[in-house]
Design a protein around this motif. Structure first.
Motif, PDB file in Angstrom:
ATOM      1  N   PHE A  63       0.946  -1.431   0.043  1.00 33.18           N
ATOM      2  CA  PHE A  63       0.127   0.062   0.004  1.00 33.18           C
ATOM      3  C   PHE A  63       0.781   1.419   0.035  1.00 33.18           C
ATOM      4  CE2 PHE A  63      -2.506   3.090   2.282  1.00 33.18           C
ATOM      5  CZ  PHE A  63      -3.626   3.512   1.531  1.00 33.18           C
ATOM      6  N   LEU A  64       2.059   1.178   0.722  1.00 32.30           N
ATOM      7  CA  LEU A  64       2.829   2.348   0.927  1.00 32.30           C
ATOM      8  C   LEU A  64       3.560   2.730  -0.492  1.00 32.30           C
ATOM      9  CD1 LEU A  64       4.117   2.319   4.614  1.00 32.30           C
ATOM     10  CD2 LEU A  64       2.239   3.744   3.671  1.00 32.30           C
ATOM     11  N   SER A  65       3.846   1.553  -1.036  1.00 32.18           N
ATOM     12  CA  SER A  65       4.466   1.619  -2.458  1.00 32.18           C
ATOM     13  C   SER A  65       3.692   2.071  -3.402  1.00 32.18           C
ATOM     14  CB  SER A  65       5.135   0.400  -2.854  1.00 32.18           C
ATOM     15  OG  SER A  65       6.120  -0.188  -1.752  1.00 32.18           O
ATOM     16  N   HIS A  66       2.486   1.631  -3.346  1.00 30.31           N
ATOM     17  CA  HIS A  66       1.415   2.120  -4.250  1.00 30.31           C
ATOM     18  C   HIS A  66       1.204   3.635  -4.124  1.00 30.31           C
ATOM     19  CE1 HIS A  66      -2.308   2.681  -6.418  1.00 30.31           C
ATOM     20  NE2 HIS A  66      -3.106   3.425  -5.191  1.00 30.31           N
ATOM     21  N   LEU A  67       1.216   4.040  -2.825  1.00 30.21           N
ATOM     22  CA  LEU A  67       0.953   5.603  -2.565  1.00 30.21           C
ATOM     23  C   LEU A  67       2.361   6.542  -3.024  1.00 30.21           C
ATOM     24  CD1 LEU A  67      -0.636   5.864   0.916  1.00 30.21           C
ATOM     25  CD2 LEU A  67      -1.763   6.071  -0.968  1.00 30.21           C
ATOM     26  N   ALA A  68       3.483   5.813  -2.745  1.00 28.22           N
ATOM     27  CA  ALA A  68       4.772   6.422  -3.274  1.00 28.22           C
ATOM     28  C   ALA A  68       4.963   6.735  -4.825  1.00 28.22           C
ATOM     29  CB  ALA A  68       6.026   5.849  -2.896  1.00 28.22           C
ATOM     30  N   VAL A  69       4.338   5.571  -5.460  1.00 29.90           N
ATOM     31  CA  VAL A  69       4.329   5.510  -7.017  1.00 29.90           C
ATOM     32  C   VAL A  69       3.457   6.427  -7.674  1.00 29.90           C
ATOM     33  CG1 VAL A  69       4.414   4.218  -9.045  1.00 29.90           C
ATOM     34  CG2 VAL A  69       5.671   3.426  -7.056  1.00 29.90           C
TER      35      VAL A  69
END
Length: 69
Positions: A63-69
């Protein structure tokens, strides 16, 4: 209607009611409650409505990677 708090039972059973109960117990502002519940809902929907108790570090990282990208 965003300025009216949700009613929660005295002994909450549902996850979101339990979250709201703990936020209010800590004495956090209503705006903080709205923000926290918004992000928790986004996290749950991103993970195909899995219960947070069934998720772990992998789902959080995704989820955090999705938000960062």
């Amino acid at each position: 209607m965003d300025d009216i708090r949700h009613k929660i039972p005295s002994k909450p059973e549902r996850f979101m009611d339990n979250l709201r109960f703990h936020i209010r117990k800590q004495g956090l502002s209503y705006r903080t409650e709205q923000t926290y519940t918004h992000w928790v809902k986004r996290f749950i929907h991103f993970n195909k409505k899995m219960h947070p108790a069934d998720m772990g570090a992998v789902e959080i990282e995704t989820f955090l990677s999705h938000l960062a990208v």
